[in-house]
Design an enzyme around this catalytic site. Structure first.
Site, mmCIF file in Angstrom:
data_model
loop_
_atom_site.group_PDB
_atom_site.id
_atom_site.type_symbol
_atom_site.label_atom_id
_atom_site.label_comp_id
_atom_site.label_asym_id
_atom_site.label_seq_id
_atom_site.Cartn_x
_atom_site.Cartn_y
_atom_site.Cartn_z
ATOM 1 N N ALA A 167 0.786 -1.326 -0.027
ATOM 2 C CA ALA A 167 0.184 0.091 0.078
ATOM 3 C C ALA A 167 0.862 1.304 0.010
ATOM 4 C CB ALA A 167 -0.984 -0.047 1.262
ATOM 5 N N GLY A 199 0.596 -5.035 0.838
ATOM 6 C CA GLY A 199 -0.577 -5.087 -0.129
ATOM 7 C C GLY A 199 -0.383 -5.894 -1.322
ATOM 8 N N GLU A 257 -0.650 -9.409 -0.630
ATOM 9 C CA GLU A 257 -2.113 -9.583 -0.604
ATOM 10 C C GLU A 257 -2.603 -9.628 -1.826
ATOM 11 O OE1 GLU A 257 -2.189 -6.301 2.563
ATOM 12 O OE2 GLU A 257 -3.357 -7.746 3.619
ATOM 13 N N GLU A 312 4.285 -5.254 7.235
ATOM 14 C CA GLU A 312 3.605 -4.203 8.149
ATOM 15 C C GLU A 312 3.931 -3.979 9.488
ATOM 16 O OE1 GLU A 312 2.157 -6.282 6.034
ATOM 17 O OE2 GLU A 312 0.752 -5.653 4.650
#
Ligand code: COA
Length: 259
Positions: free
Chosen positions: A66, A111, A114, A134
């Site tokens: 992200a 992300g 993911e 993270e």
């Protein structure tokens, strides 16, 4: 449709989505999410598309996570909404009736890992690296990573990756079952295309039903075995099932119509 953060192409019924923010290692910002959401809709609505590849532009990153710059001023409420939004888009990929595979061409972090895991399966280039870093930011994955990593590689390995933030290389990802193949970087898209070319010859209704039944294993509100029974039965009402079985018995190649 045109996208500001994605490059797309459609060749031989295979739609290729390339996330294109190379200066930020293809990090997922608001614009990428909007574009990705629309591109997944395009996969479903465009009958010329039978399957799709998601990859990253450049030779360094699939997606490095992200966009951390967008995290700095989020409230708890805004961060919760972002996580829900990310999960919803990735559920849309996971539940796509048409196969969507990730061609992981470098860093797949946070992300990005993911996103790759939301795809139906993954092919990696030999320089790919996977991780959920993270914890290094005082965060946890928010787009389904805690769930899908555990599903794909098992609880012990997943928790180690989640709590250490360590990256694994492509060979380890293959050993863990996180990816199906590792190929030289120059071969990545050829390999993805070859697999989807084969899948595209199969009965679309059956392909969609396989995806739905496999997803049902992980849907706690559904009994996966019951879903398989229902999907198996459903196939028997389709022209493609009749064509497929007839072609086999007549020793010829089937011609599937998606009906
Ligand atoms: N969000 C926003 N920007 C990012 C980013 C992210 N997740 N990942 C990389 N970038 C940006 C860098 O800030 C840098 O921008 P700049 O040139 O304007 O400074 C650019 O992309 C190149 O990255 P850089 O860190 O210089 O490359 P590197 O080869 O030294 O390191 C990584 C590569 C992937 C190891 C490193 O970029 C990294 O750790 N990224 C964050 C990974 C992460 O924590 N992801 C989870 C987020 S929740």
């Amino acid at each position: 449709m045109s996208y500001s953060t994605l490059l797309t192409s459609l060749t031989d019924n295979i739609f290729t989505i390339t996330i294109n923010r190379t200066d930020k290692l293809n990090a997922l910002n608001k614009e990428v999410f909007i574009d990705l959401n629309n591109a997944i809709d395009e996969i479903q609505h465009n009958s010329a598309i039978q399957s799709a590849i998601i990859t990253g532009a450049g030779n360094k990153a699939f997606v490095a996570g992200a966009d951390i710059t967008e995290f700095t001023c989020l409230t708890i409420t805004e961060a919760t909404a972002l996580s829900k939004k990310g999960q919803d888009i990735f559920f849309k990929i996971e539940n796509s009736a048409k196969p969507v595979i990730a061609a992981v061409n470098g860093f797949a972090l946070g992300g990005g890992c993911e996103l790759a895991m939301a795809c139906h399966f993954r092919i990696a280039s030999d320089n790919a690296k996977f991780g959920q870093p993270e914890v290094n930011l005082g965060l946890i994955p928010g787009y389904g990573g805690t769930q899908r990593l555990t599903q794909l590689i098992g609880k012990g390995r997943a928790i180690e990756m989640l709590v250490s933030g360590n990256m694994i290389d492509a060979a380890t990802a293959l050993q863990y079952g996180l990816v199906n193949y590792v190929v030289p970087a120059a071969e990545l898209l050829n390999k993805a295309t070859a697999i989807l070319t084969l899948i595209n010859t199969k009965a679309p209704v059956a392909v969609a039903a396989c995806i739905g039944a496999a997803n049902a294993v992980y849907d706690k509100s559904t009994d996966g075995y019951l879903a398989e029974i229902n999907a198996f039965g459903h196939c028997f009402g389709t022209a493609d099932m009749i064509e497929g079985t007839t072609a086999f018995l007549e020793k010829r190649k089937p011609h599937f119509t998606g009906k």
